[in-house]
Design a protein around this motif. Sequence first.
Motif, PDB file in Angstrom:
ATOM      1  N   SER A  53       0.830  -1.198   0.000  1.00  0.00           N
ATOM      2  CA  SER A  53       0.000   0.000   0.000  1.00  0.00           C
ATOM      3  C   SER A  53       0.872   1.258   0.000  1.00  0.00           C
ATOM      4  O   SER A  53       1.919   1.278   0.659  1.00  0.00           O
ATOM      5  CB  SER A  53      -0.899  -0.011   1.237  1.00  0.00           C
ATOM      6  N   PRO A  54       0.464   2.302  -0.776  1.00  0.00           N
ATOM      7  CA  PRO A  54      -0.805   2.456  -1.477  1.00  0.00           C
ATOM      8  C   PRO A  54      -0.841   1.937  -2.918  1.00  0.00           C
ATOM      9  O   PRO A  54      -1.745   2.308  -3.666  1.00  0.00           O
ATOM     10  CB  PRO A  54      -1.014   3.975  -1.450  1.00  0.00           C
ATOM     11  N   LEU A  55       0.119   1.104  -3.328  1.00  0.00           N
ATOM     12  CA  LEU A  55       0.003   0.481  -4.648  1.00  0.00           C
ATOM     13  C   LEU A  55      -1.160  -0.511  -4.627  1.00  0.00           C
ATOM     14  O   LEU A  55      -1.305  -1.297  -3.695  1.00  0.00           O
ATOM     15  CB  LEU A  55       1.294  -0.236  -5.032  1.00  0.00           C
ATOM     16  N   ARG A  84       1.826   8.643  -5.229  1.00  0.00           N
ATOM     17  CA  ARG A  84       2.971   9.542  -5.445  1.00  0.00           C
ATOM     18  C   ARG A  84       4.099   9.140  -4.509  1.00  0.00           C
ATOM     19  O   ARG A  84       3.918   9.095  -3.296  1.00  0.00           O
ATOM     20  CB  ARG A  84       2.592  11.005  -5.177  1.00  0.00           C
ATOM     21  N   LEU A  85       5.244   8.811  -5.091  1.00  0.00           N
ATOM     22  CA  LEU A  85       6.433   8.450  -4.330  1.00  0.00           C
ATOM     23  C   LEU A  85       7.449   9.584  -4.446  1.00  0.00           C
ATOM     24  O   LEU A  85       7.684  10.098  -5.539  1.00  0.00           O
ATOM     25  CB  LEU A  85       7.040   7.147  -4.850  1.00  0.00           C
ATOM     26  N   LYS A  86       8.032   9.951  -3.336  1.00  0.00           N
ATOM     27  CA  LYS A  86       8.981  11.071  -3.304  1.00  0.00           C
ATOM     28  C   LYS A  86      10.380  10.578  -2.976  1.00  0.00           C
ATOM     29  O   LYS A  86      10.567   9.712  -2.115  1.00  0.00           O
ATOM     30  CB  LYS A  86       8.534  12.091  -2.246  1.00  0.00           C
ATOM     31  N   PHE A  87      11.365  11.136  -3.703  1.00  0.00           N
ATOM     32  CA  PHE A  87      12.781  10.892  -3.449  1.00  0.00           C
ATOM     33  C   PHE A  87      13.395  12.243  -3.080  1.00  0.00           C
ATOM     34  O   PHE A  87      13.136  13.242  -3.752  1.00  0.00           O
ATOM     35  CB  PHE A  87      13.473  10.328  -4.685  1.00  0.00           C
ATOM     36  N   ILE A  99       2.261   8.766  -0.925  1.00  0.00           N
ATOM     37  CA  ILE A  99       0.967   9.427  -0.732  1.00  0.00           C
ATOM     38  C   ILE A  99      -0.026   8.850  -1.729  1.00  0.00           C
ATOM     39  O   ILE A  99       0.316   8.575  -2.885  1.00  0.00           O
ATOM     40  CB  ILE A  99       1.077  10.954  -0.929  1.00  0.00           C
ATOM     41  N   GLN A 100      -1.271   8.700  -1.308  1.00  0.00           N
ATOM     42  CA  GLN A 100      -2.355   8.274  -2.185  1.00  0.00           C
ATOM     43  C   GLN A 100      -3.201   9.486  -2.544  1.00  0.00           C
ATOM     44  O   GLN A 100      -3.599  10.253  -1.673  1.00  0.00           O
ATOM     45  CB  GLN A 100      -3.199   7.226  -1.482  1.00  0.00           C
ATOM     46  N   ILE A 101      -3.486   9.640  -3.841  1.00  0.00           N
ATOM     47  CA  ILE A 101      -4.270  10.777  -4.335  1.00  0.00           C
ATOM     48  C   ILE A 101      -5.541  10.247  -4.991  1.00  0.00           C
ATOM     49  O   ILE A 101      -5.481   9.450  -5.928  1.00  0.00           O
ATOM     50  CB  ILE A 101      -3.463  11.613  -5.341  1.00  0.00           C
TER      51      ILE A 101
END
Length: 202
Positions: A53-55, A84-87, A99-101
Amino acid sequence: LNSNQLRAISIVEENGIYYGFIVDSQLNKLYRVDFGNSLTNNPQAATEIFSGSPLNTPYQISTVSEGSFKFIFISNQGDGKLTRLKFETSYSDPVSESIQISVTGNWINGISFLKENDRWYCLTASPFLSEIQKLDFVGGIDDNSPVVTSIPIASNPMGIQLVNENGYYYDFDSGSFIGANDQVLSLDGVPAYGFNRSWQNR
């Protein structure tokens, strides 16, 4: 990779190094492949960098850079949402935030991003709803609640791409072609929407 459900790959270049990102829709995983300084190199073994999650049955990938931050957006067929994955500074870093949008609450496939006048927009394709959605990231690319506008179309869209040519904006999807300036070409008879030249006005 030991999977028969690899759905999408996205290649990004960063400071002369090429990275590939691949989603597994069955296992809900994201893998990274390092090609080094040339795509002709044999890549290093794929590394799992995110799972769970959130995939939710991930389908399509889009990479977006904003300032020093790097992002990966992934569409999910399972729940009609974006992940949304942040690096922090590099695509070689670990994922620092997920994050899930919310988009439709229904199956979404293709995604495509466009930046206009420092404002980020995204289109997503929903085949079961026969529509595309425009996401307006009013608060910036890290906005967790973009404004969503649905646009009905005649086809059942799968993939989608935004294209800018000489100030004209065009939305392509797998079932239709919509000209953003009252120009429409389509095998499916997609109607004109009277889009204005500026993306914000659509």
